[in-house]
Design a protein around this motif. Structure first.
Motif, PDB file in Angstrom:
ATOM      1  N   HIS A   1       0.850  -1.202   0.000  1.00 50.50           N
ATOM      2  CA  HIS A   1       0.000   0.000   0.000  1.00 50.50           C
ATOM      3  C   HIS A   1       0.882   1.247   0.000  1.00 50.50           C
ATOM      4  N   ALA A   2       1.949   1.215   0.794  1.00 53.61           N
ATOM      5  CA  ALA A   2       2.857   2.358   0.853  1.00 53.61           C
ATOM      6  C   ALA A   2       3.540   2.577  -0.500  1.00 53.61           C
ATOM      7  N   ILE A   3       3.956   1.498  -1.142  1.00 52.36           N
ATOM      8  CA  ILE A   3       4.595   1.614  -2.461  1.00 52.36           C
ATOM      9  C   ILE A   3       3.620   2.238  -3.449  1.00 52.36           C
ATOM     10  N   LYS A   4       2.390   1.781  -3.420  1.00 48.31           N
ATOM     11  CA  LYS A   4       1.358   2.328  -4.305  1.00 48.31           C
ATOM     12  C   LYS A   4       1.173   3.822  -4.049  1.00 48.31           C
ATOM     13  N   PHE A   5       1.204   4.213  -2.775  1.00 40.26           N
ATOM     14  CA  PHE A   5       1.071   5.617  -2.397  1.00 40.26           C
ATOM     15  C   PHE A   5       2.240   6.443  -2.945  1.00 40.26           C
ATOM     16  N   PHE A   6       3.468   5.927  -2.817  1.00 37.66           N
ATOM     17  CA  PHE A   6       4.641   6.639  -3.325  1.00 37.66           C
ATOM     18  C   PHE A   6       4.597   6.774  -4.846  1.00 37.66           C
TER      19      PHE A   6
ATOM     20  N   VAL B   1      12.106  -6.578  -4.693  1.00 30.67           N
ATOM     21  CA  VAL B   1      10.653  -6.691  -4.576  1.00 30.67           C
ATOM     22  C   VAL B   1      10.009  -5.302  -4.620  1.00 30.67           C
ATOM     23  N   VAL B   2      10.616  -4.339  -3.932  1.00 31.43           N
ATOM     24  CA  VAL B   2      10.077  -2.969  -3.947  1.00 31.43           C
ATOM     25  C   VAL B   2      10.087  -2.422  -5.370  1.00 31.43           C
ATOM     26  N   PHE B   3      11.188  -2.641  -6.082  1.00 32.84           N
ATOM     27  CA  PHE B   3      11.272  -2.152  -7.457  1.00 32.84           C
ATOM     28  C   PHE B   3      10.241  -2.847  -8.348  1.00 32.84           C
ATOM     29  N   LYS B   4      10.023  -4.140  -8.151  1.00 30.91           N
ATOM     30  CA  LYS B   4       9.045  -4.884  -8.951  1.00 30.91           C
ATOM     31  C   LYS B   4       7.641  -4.321  -8.735  1.00 30.91           C
ATOM     32  N   TRP B   5       7.250  -4.148  -7.455  1.00 30.63           N
ATOM     33  CA  TRP B   5       5.918  -3.629  -7.163  1.00 30.63           C
ATOM     34  C   TRP B   5       5.788  -2.177  -7.631  1.00 30.63           C
TER      35      TRP B   5
ATOM     36  N   LYS C   1       3.198   1.552 -11.271  1.00 31.19           N
ATOM     37  CA  LYS C   1       3.417   2.620 -12.235  1.00 31.19           C
ATOM     38  C   LYS C   1       2.761   2.287 -13.581  1.00 31.19           C
ATOM     39  N   GLU C   2       2.693   0.983 -13.893  1.00 29.01           N
ATOM     40  CA  GLU C   2       2.059   0.536 -15.139  1.00 29.01           C
ATOM     41  C   GLU C   2       0.534   0.483 -15.031  1.00 29.01           C
ATOM     42  N   GLY C   3      -0.021   0.799 -13.849  1.00 31.83           N
ATOM     43  CA  GLY C   3      -1.466   0.901 -13.713  1.00 31.83           C
ATOM     44  C   GLY C   3      -2.127  -0.143 -12.835  1.00 31.83           C
ATOM     45  N   ARG C   4      -1.374  -1.024 -12.237  1.00 29.39           N
ATOM     46  CA  ARG C   4      -1.987  -2.026 -11.361  1.00 29.39           C
ATOM     47  C   ARG C   4      -2.583  -1.332 -10.147  1.00 29.39           C
ATOM     48  N   GLU C   5      -3.736  -1.802  -9.704  1.00 32.02           N
ATOM     49  CA  GLU C   5      -4.405  -1.230  -8.536  1.00 32.02           C
ATOM     50  C   GLU C   5      -4.421  -2.187  -7.342  1.00 32.02           C
ATOM     51  N   ASN C   6      -4.463  -3.490  -7.592  1.00 34.98           N
ATOM     52  CA  ASN C   6      -4.598  -4.485  -6.529  1.00 34.98           C
ATOM     53  C   ASN C   6      -3.265  -4.696  -5.802  1.00 34.98           C
ATOM     54  N   VAL C   7      -3.304  -4.730  -4.460  1.00 35.28           N
ATOM     55  CA  VAL C   7      -2.082  -4.967  -3.682  1.00 35.28           C
ATOM     56  C   VAL C   7      -1.919  -6.434  -3.292  1.00 35.28           C
ATOM     57  N   GLU C   8      -2.949  -7.242  -3.535  1.00 33.76           N
ATOM     58  CA  GLU C   8      -2.889  -8.671  -3.199  1.00 33.76           C
ATOM     59  C   GLU C   8      -2.097  -9.417  -4.263  1.00 33.76           C
TER      60      GLU C   8
END
Length: 144
Positions: A40-45, A72-76, A81-88
């Protein structure tokens, strides 16, 4: 053996083992929740247009040792950044369990009908099935 039972050591050991299992599963659940939290934090950043390097640095500062790995952080970061919304995690196809079909259950049932004292190993040898498959059929398919 009777000394162990009379002194309660067996009961204490069983309680201790159960306690250890509960603690282990609690830690695993906590770690999984923390990974989701970090996603979630990665998505926020990503929404703040931070780079992957800045994101990793902030996560490391916030979480310390249990931070997700840099890779893993770079992958997520890239996937968000490519538009994924789901964190699961995505569901995985995996290999289906094909040994517990109805036909195999009936084969094991027929072998068990001849002699109920057979061990799992003996049934596996007689049917040609894997020992784990026989065990799964006995416990889940035949409820034994």
């Amino acid at each position: 053996m009777s000394i162990l039972v009379s002194t309660g050591l067996v009961e204490s050991l069983v309680r201790y083992c159960c306690f250890c299992l509960v603690v282990f599963f609690s830690l695993v659940t906590f770690a999984m929740q923390e990974n989701i939290e970090q996603r979630h934090a990665i998505k926020f950043f990503v929404k703040l247009n931070k780079s992957a390097t800045e994101t990793f640095a902030s996560l490391t500062e916030a979480y310390g040792d249990p931070t997700l790995s840099r890779t893993v952080v770079f992958k997520w970061h890239k996937t968000y950044k490519e538009g994924r919304e789901n964190v699961e995690d995505d569901s995985r196809s995996g290999r289906p369990i094909s040994s517990t079909n109805d036909q195999n259950v009936e084969v094991v049932r027929a072998v068990m009908a001849t002699d109920r004292r057979l061990s799992v190993r003996m049934i596996a040898e007689e049917t040609g099935f894997d020992k784990n498959a026989v065990h799964r059929i006995l416990t889940h398919g035949l409820h034994m």
